[in-house]
Design an enzyme around this catalytic site. Structure first.
Site, mmCIF file in Angstrom:
data_model
loop_
_atom_site.group_PDB
_atom_site.id
_atom_site.type_symbol
_atom_site.label_atom_id
_atom_site.label_comp_id
_atom_site.label_asym_id
_atom_site.label_seq_id
_atom_site.Cartn_x
_atom_site.Cartn_y
_atom_site.Cartn_z
ATOM 1 N N HIS A 24 0.891 -1.081 -0.205
ATOM 2 C CA HIS A 24 0.006 -0.123 -0.133
ATOM 3 C C HIS A 24 0.728 1.231 0.035
ATOM 4 C CE1 HIS A 24 -4.087 -1.960 0.067
ATOM 5 N NE2 HIS A 24 -3.439 -2.540 1.230
ATOM 6 N N GLU A 127 -7.138 -12.732 4.634
ATOM 7 C CA GLU A 127 -8.020 -11.333 4.688
ATOM 8 C C GLU A 127 -9.205 -11.306 3.728
ATOM 9 O OE1 GLU A 127 -5.448 -8.044 3.217
ATOM 10 O OE2 GLU A 127 -4.374 -9.565 1.589
ATOM 11 N N ASP A 153 -9.816 -5.986 5.090
ATOM 12 C CA ASP A 153 -10.045 -6.565 3.747
ATOM 13 C C ASP A 153 -10.949 -7.548 4.130
ATOM 14 O OD1 ASP A 153 -8.863 -4.597 2.211
ATOM 15 O OD2 ASP A 153 -7.273 -5.830 1.754
#
Length: 232
Positions: A24, A127, A153
């Site tokens: 990210h 996730e 997530d």
């Protein structure tokens, strides 16, 4: 942040490990990963969350000398087989061999090859609700060293994006924790605060990333400003 100085300063505080987020962070490229690994060597362990279950990224992070990789969105046994194949040398996997920083640029080539499979961690990030449902087959594949929960997530995959305290999301997380404990495989998680980290430890989480570099920075500045404003 892709800053060796920030990473080094954090390592000086005595933190056991650093979570390098290449998934990210738009600036956490392979060269930045190696610079950070070099800056904290001997002080803190490093786990690199790669952008995806990808041979090039996994190979690059481990060749840079990272202590392990966190692979996101593992959903089934096939995903595990791919990650193991790229993270572990034969006969366990099929990791490509090169002469890199991890091998002390060739000075410790044979020694690194001999110990790498045991000394580097392959962490599977759970996730997605599909992964929770596929845990028996995921955990049946040899070669993975730990699991890591991705609650946000996971909540999104259950139609409850951001509602990580929702009972159904929490039940899914507990399912992952229980499965990891049954199989004797370590499990990790992220906690925004130290208090949150203590709560995770109580429910069986073994290793935790506490906050973010920028979160700690802005929090410390905000606290200083609040103190300076008292009584003014």
């Amino acid at each position: 942040m892709a800053s060796p100085e920030v990473a080094e300063a954090l390592a000086i505080t005595g933190v056991e490990w650093l979570f390098l987020d290449a998934e990210h962070s738009p600036v956490m490229h392979p060269a930045a990963v190696q610079s950070i690994v070099q800056a904290v060597a001997g002080r803190s362990y490093t786990l690199v969350r790669v952008p995806k279950n990808d041979e090039t990224w996994i190979k690059s992070a481990l060749d840079a000398g990272a202590d392990g990789v966190i692979v996101p969105h593992i959903k089934n046994a096939e995903d595990v087989e791919c990650a193991v194949g790229w993270a572990k040398y034969p006969p366990l996997g099929k990791r490509s061999v090169g002469i890199t920083r991890a091998h002390s640029y060739g000075a410790d080539f044979a020694g690194y090859l001999e110990r790498a499979n045991a000394a580097t961690a392959l962490v599977l990030q759970i996730e997605d609700i599909e992964a929770v449902e596929a845990l028996p087959e995921i955990l049946s594949i040899p070669g993975a060293d730990a699991l890591f929960i991705g609650p946000y997530d996971l909540s999104g995959s259950m139609g409850r994006l951001g509602e990580v305290q929702d009972p159904d999301v929490q039940e899914a997380i507990e399912t992952v924790v229980a499965a990891s404990n049954r199989h004797g495989i370590p499990i990790g998680a992220f906690a925004a605060t130290a208090a949150g980290a203590k709560a995770e430890v109580k429910r069986g989480i073994g290793f935790i990333a506490v906050g973010t570099d920028l979160g700690h920075l802005t929090g410390a500045v905000a606290n200083s400003l609040a103190t300076l404003s008292e009584g003014s």
